[in-house]
Design an enzyme around this catalytic site. Structure first.
Site, PDB file in Angstrom:
ATOM      1  N   HIS A 103       0.839  -1.209   0.000  1.00  0.00           N
ATOM      2  CA  HIS A 103       0.000   0.000   0.000  1.00  0.00           C
ATOM      3  C   HIS A 103       0.878   1.265   0.000  1.00  0.00           C
ATOM      4  CE1 HIS A 103      -3.271   2.773   1.246  1.00  0.00           C
ATOM      5  NE2 HIS A 103      -2.297   3.342   1.939  1.00  0.00           N
ATOM      6  N   GLU A 104       1.890   1.291   0.872  1.00  0.00           N
ATOM      7  CA  GLU A 104       2.768   2.474   0.928  1.00  0.00           C
ATOM      8  C   GLU A 104       3.516   2.648  -0.394  1.00  0.00           C
ATOM      9  OE1 GLU A 104       2.054   4.457   3.089  1.00  0.00           O
ATOM     10  OE2 GLU A 104       1.084   3.127   4.517  1.00  0.00           O
ATOM     11  N   HIS A 117       1.548   4.455  -2.942  1.00  0.00           N
ATOM     12  CA  HIS A 117       1.679   5.917  -2.910  1.00  0.00           C
ATOM     13  C   HIS A 117       2.909   6.371  -3.706  1.00  0.00           C
ATOM     14  CE1 HIS A 117      -1.636   6.640  -0.279  1.00  0.00           C
ATOM     15  NE2 HIS A 117      -1.123   5.968   0.739  1.00  0.00           N
ATOM     16  N   HIS A 165       2.982   8.807  -6.922  1.00  0.00           N
ATOM     17  CA  HIS A 165       3.890   9.950  -7.015  1.00  0.00           C
ATOM     18  C   HIS A 165       4.655   9.910  -8.337  1.00  0.00           C
ATOM     19  CE1 HIS A 165       7.118  12.593  -4.842  1.00  0.00           C
ATOM     20  NE2 HIS A 165       6.432  13.254  -5.747  1.00  0.00           N
TER      21      HIS A 165
END
Ligand SMILES: [Zn+2]
Length: 229
Positions: A95-96, A99, A103
């Site tokens: 999940h991280e 991100h 980006h």
């Protein structure tokens, strides 16, 4: 009184959701991942698969402190996730990295959210000043009621908008994470179910925060601009 009711109701819902989330993570953390990859290894693999080489994977202190920092391009994982070899650690790590992928791909909701951060911080400060001033009288005395209302509703409106913009960013990161772990055959079907469930409960905390913010905003609008006779 209505404000106290709103705060209490959402505090209880928030408590139940976060308790549930922690319970799910505890449960899914105990089952070893068949692929036997740690959260750190998952992160490095996912970043490499997306052609991302300028993002560092770090271990940070705490529990559920995992986050992606766009400022210095780092995926920060808590020790449980960084070293964990289970479905919960896999889900959070991916999940991280989701991100980080957002980006790298200039995902518009993430860009909007990042652009809103200074505005959100300023709104928080303004609300604190108004709150302190209203407790001690101070400069608010003599100012028209509607003027104070406009400041409070405006600042709270920005903060609410921020919690709403956060939702597509969070849901999209989880979607990217789950798609990748499935595509990569990192998890078994059972582990996939656990990962999905863990991320669902993590997303719920953001939904509750957004709803609480919306309810409070509605209250302020009613108090300052509602029909008065
Ligand atoms: Zn997230």
């Amino acid at each position: 009184m209505l404000l106290i009711l709103i705060v209490v109701v959402f505090a209880i819902i928030g408590y139940v959701v976060s308790k549930r989330l922690k319970g799910k993570f505890r449960k899914y953390s105990q089952i070893a991942l068949k692929a036997n990859l740690s959260g750190k290894e998952i992160a490095e693999l996912m970043l490499a698969d997306h052609g991302i080489s300028n993002v560092q994977v770090n271990c940070v202190e705490g529990k559920l402190t995992d986050h992606y920092n766009p400022q210095n391009r780092t995926v920060n994982l808590s020790p449980d996730v960084y070293y964990g070899r289970n479905a919960a650690a896999t889900a959070v790590s991916a999940h991280e990295c989701g991100h980080a992928v957002q980006h790298a791909k200039a995902y518009s909701w993430l860009q909007l959210r990042s652009a809103m951060v200074p505005l959100q911080n300023a709104s928080g400060r303004i609300l604190n000043i108004v709150l302190i001033a209203s407790l001690f009288g101070g400069f608010l005395i003599g100012l028209p009621y509607e003027f104070i209302g406009a400041i409070v509703v405006g600042a709270y409106g920005i903060m609410t908008l921020f919690t709403l913009v956060t939702l597509p960013v969070e849901f999209d990161a989880s979607r990217r994470a789950l798609a990748w772990v499935q595509e990569r055959n990192i998890v078994t079907e059972k582990e996939y179910g656990m990962s999905k469930d863990a991320l669902k409960w993590a997303a719920m905390t953001y939904v509750v925060a957004a709803l609480a913010s919306l309810a409070t905003l509605a209250y302020y609008i009613f108090v300052f601009f509602g029909a008065r006779d």
